[in-house]
Design a protein around this motif. Structure first.
Motif, PDB file in Angstrom:
ATOM      1  N   MET A  97     -93.319  -5.259  58.134  1.00  0.00           N
ATOM      2  CA  MET A  97     -93.836  -4.176  57.864  1.00  0.00           C
ATOM      3  C   MET A  97     -94.524  -2.916  58.684  1.00  0.00           C
ATOM      4  SD  MET A  97     -95.835  -2.364  54.594  1.00  0.00           S
ATOM      5  CE  MET A  97     -94.067  -2.461  53.073  1.00  0.00           C
ATOM      6  N   THR A  98     -93.792  -2.095  59.479  1.00  0.00           N
ATOM      7  CA  THR A  98     -94.199  -1.429  60.309  1.00  0.00           C
ATOM      8  C   THR A  98     -94.859   0.181  60.250  1.00  0.00           C
ATOM      9  OG1 THR A  98     -94.443  -0.474  62.780  1.00  0.00           O
ATOM     10  CG2 THR A  98     -91.950  -1.283  61.671  1.00  0.00           C
ATOM     11  N   LEU A  99     -95.824   0.498  60.305  1.00  0.00           N
ATOM     12  CA  LEU A  99     -96.273   1.536  59.637  1.00  0.00           C
ATOM     13  C   LEU A  99     -96.464   3.150  60.343  1.00  0.00           C
ATOM     14  CD1 LEU A  99     -97.827   0.862  56.441  1.00  0.00           C
ATOM     15  CD2 LEU A  99     -95.946   1.123  56.455  1.00  0.00           C
ATOM     16  N   GLY A 100     -96.123   2.732  61.712  1.00  0.00           N
ATOM     17  CA  GLY A 100     -96.527   3.039  62.303  1.00  0.00           C
ATOM     18  C   GLY A 100     -98.018   3.881  62.809  1.00  0.00           C
ATOM     19  N   THR A 101     -98.246   4.821  64.196  1.00  0.00           N
ATOM     20  CA  THR A 101     -99.756   4.770  64.567  1.00  0.00           C
ATOM     21  C   THR A 101    -100.846   6.241  63.789  1.00  0.00           C
ATOM     22  OG1 THR A 101     -98.752   4.550  65.889  1.00  0.00           O
ATOM     23  CG2 THR A 101    -100.127   2.716  66.206  1.00  0.00           C
ATOM     24  N   ILE A 102    -100.023   6.916  63.297  1.00  0.00           N
ATOM     25  CA  ILE A 102    -100.192   7.745  63.157  1.00  0.00           C
ATOM     26  C   ILE A 102    -100.972   8.094  62.304  1.00  0.00           C
ATOM     27  CG2 ILE A 102     -98.418   9.268  63.262  1.00  0.00           C
ATOM     28  CD1 ILE A 102     -97.915   9.926  60.352  1.00  0.00           C
ATOM     29  N   PRO A 103    -102.388   9.046  62.035  1.00  0.00           N
ATOM     30  CA  PRO A 103    -103.423   9.400  61.473  1.00  0.00           C
ATOM     31  C   PRO A 103    -103.833   9.623  59.769  1.00  0.00           C
ATOM     32  CG  PRO A 103    -103.581  11.158  62.785  1.00  0.00           C
ATOM     33  CD  PRO A 103    -102.589  10.262  63.391  1.00  0.00           C
ATOM     34  N   TYR A 104    -102.825   9.056  59.324  1.00  0.00           N
ATOM     35  CA  TYR A 104    -102.131   9.868  58.081  1.00  0.00           C
ATOM     36  C   TYR A 104    -102.081   7.752  57.435  1.00  0.00           C
ATOM     37  CZ  TYR A 104    -101.701  14.479  59.510  1.00  0.00           C
ATOM     38  OH  TYR A 104    -101.852  15.556  59.582  1.00  0.00           O
ATOM     39  N   GLN A 123     -98.460  -4.805  59.898  1.00  0.00           N
ATOM     40  CA  GLN A 123     -98.726  -3.226  61.393  1.00  0.00           C
ATOM     41  C   GLN A 123     -99.387  -1.830  60.806  1.00  0.00           C
ATOM     42  OE1 GLN A 123     -96.813   0.099  62.646  1.00  0.00           O
ATOM     43  NE2 GLN A 123     -99.400   0.476  63.399  1.00  0.00           N
ATOM     44  N   TYR A 124    -100.551  -1.686  60.098  1.00  0.00           N
ATOM     45  CA  TYR A 124    -100.638  -0.632  59.347  1.00  0.00           C
ATOM     46  C   TYR A 124    -101.732   0.775  60.217  1.00  0.00           C
ATOM     47  CZ  TYR A 124    -105.461  -3.106  59.960  1.00  0.00           C
ATOM     48  OH  TYR A 124    -106.359  -3.473  59.906  1.00  0.00           O
ATOM     49  N   GLY A 125    -101.649   0.485  60.928  1.00  0.00           N
ATOM     50  CA  GLY A 125    -102.690   2.472  61.710  1.00  0.00           C
ATOM     51  C   GLY A 125    -103.863   2.186  60.869  1.00  0.00           C
ATOM     52  N   VAL A 126    -103.936   2.764  59.851  1.00  0.00           N
ATOM     53  CA  VAL A 126    -104.653   4.085  59.472  1.00  0.00           C
ATOM     54  C   VAL A 126    -104.506   3.555  58.468  1.00  0.00           C
ATOM     55  CG1 VAL A 126    -105.482   5.262  61.263  1.00  0.00           C
ATOM     56  CG2 VAL A 126    -103.935   5.992  59.332  1.00  0.00           C
ATOM     57  N   SER A 127    -103.687   2.640  57.470  1.00  0.00           N
ATOM     58  CA  SER A 127    -103.651   2.693  56.305  1.00  0.00           C
ATOM     59  C   SER A 127    -105.131   1.565  55.024  1.00  0.00           C
ATOM     60  CB  SER A 127    -102.338   2.060  55.640  1.00  0.00           C
ATOM     61  OG  SER A 127    -101.314   2.946  56.098  1.00  0.00           O
ATOM     62  N   ASN A 128    -105.026   1.862  54.137  1.00  0.00           N
ATOM     63  CA  ASN A 128    -106.227   0.881  53.640  1.00  0.00           C
ATOM     64  C   ASN A 128    -105.490  -0.850  53.013  1.00  0.00           C
ATOM     65  OD1 ASN A 128    -107.990  -0.738  51.921  1.00  0.00           O
ATOM     66  ND2 ASN A 128    -107.872   0.893  50.843  1.00  0.00           N
TER      67      ASN A 128
END
Length: 162
Positions: free
Chosen positions: A4-11, A36-41
């Motif tokens: 699962m790849t969710l990107g790296t934007i700040p949302y 890959q979760y970026g800033v997700s919880n």
């Protein structure tokens, strides 16, 4: 393995994490999952031994994960989609939505809808994602975009004019 790849934007993209948690709780996923979760919880996923995660992954590592994944759940970023298609991956898109505060607008939804003509599926509901996990699409075998990348186009234009 499922990626699962969710990107790296700040949302945050907590809807994706919640849906993955439900799939794991229901036992619909019984294989390793890399997120890959970026800033997700991702606190909901901490108790699953099958799940490993990183906020940001080097592009070479991400490509390797995509190549080795049985199935990929990806945000509907154009770069990620193009890469998955070029690798012949089995994947679905999960567009970030403005209404869920996952992005500033719904451009990912528009892109995912436009990619349908190429046979790329996207999921707007948990049920759709559940069905995709249970019956993943065949590996992508078509050509997604025949047009050159913007950088390639600009390079050719500048080379012709200078």
């Amino acid at each position: 393995m499922i990626l699962m790849t969710l990107g790296t934007i700040p949302y945050q993209f907590d809807r994706a994490i919640i849906w993955l948690n439900i799939l794991l709780e229901k036992g619909l996923i019984s294989e390793p999952v890399f997120v890959q979760y970026g800033v997700s919880n991702i606190s909901l996923l901490k108790n699953y031994s099958l799940v490993s995660s990183e906020p940001i992954v080097d592009s070479k590592v991400l490509i390797s994960l995509m190549e080795n994944a049985r199935f990929v759940i990806s945000h509907a970023g154009q770069g990620s989609t193009r890469l998955l298609a070029s690798l012949g991956a089995s994947f679905v898109l999960l567009p970030r939505l403005k209404a869920c505060a996952e992005h500033i607008d719904d451009h990912q939804l528009g892109f995912a809808q436009a990619a349908e003509i190429y046979g790329i599926k996207h999921c707007l509901s948990f049920h759709a994602l559940e069905q995709a996990v249970l019956n993943p699409p065949a590996p992508f075998q078509a050509s997604l975009f025949d047009e050159p990348k913007l950088s390639q186009h600009l390079a050719s234009v500048y080379q012709e004019n200078f």
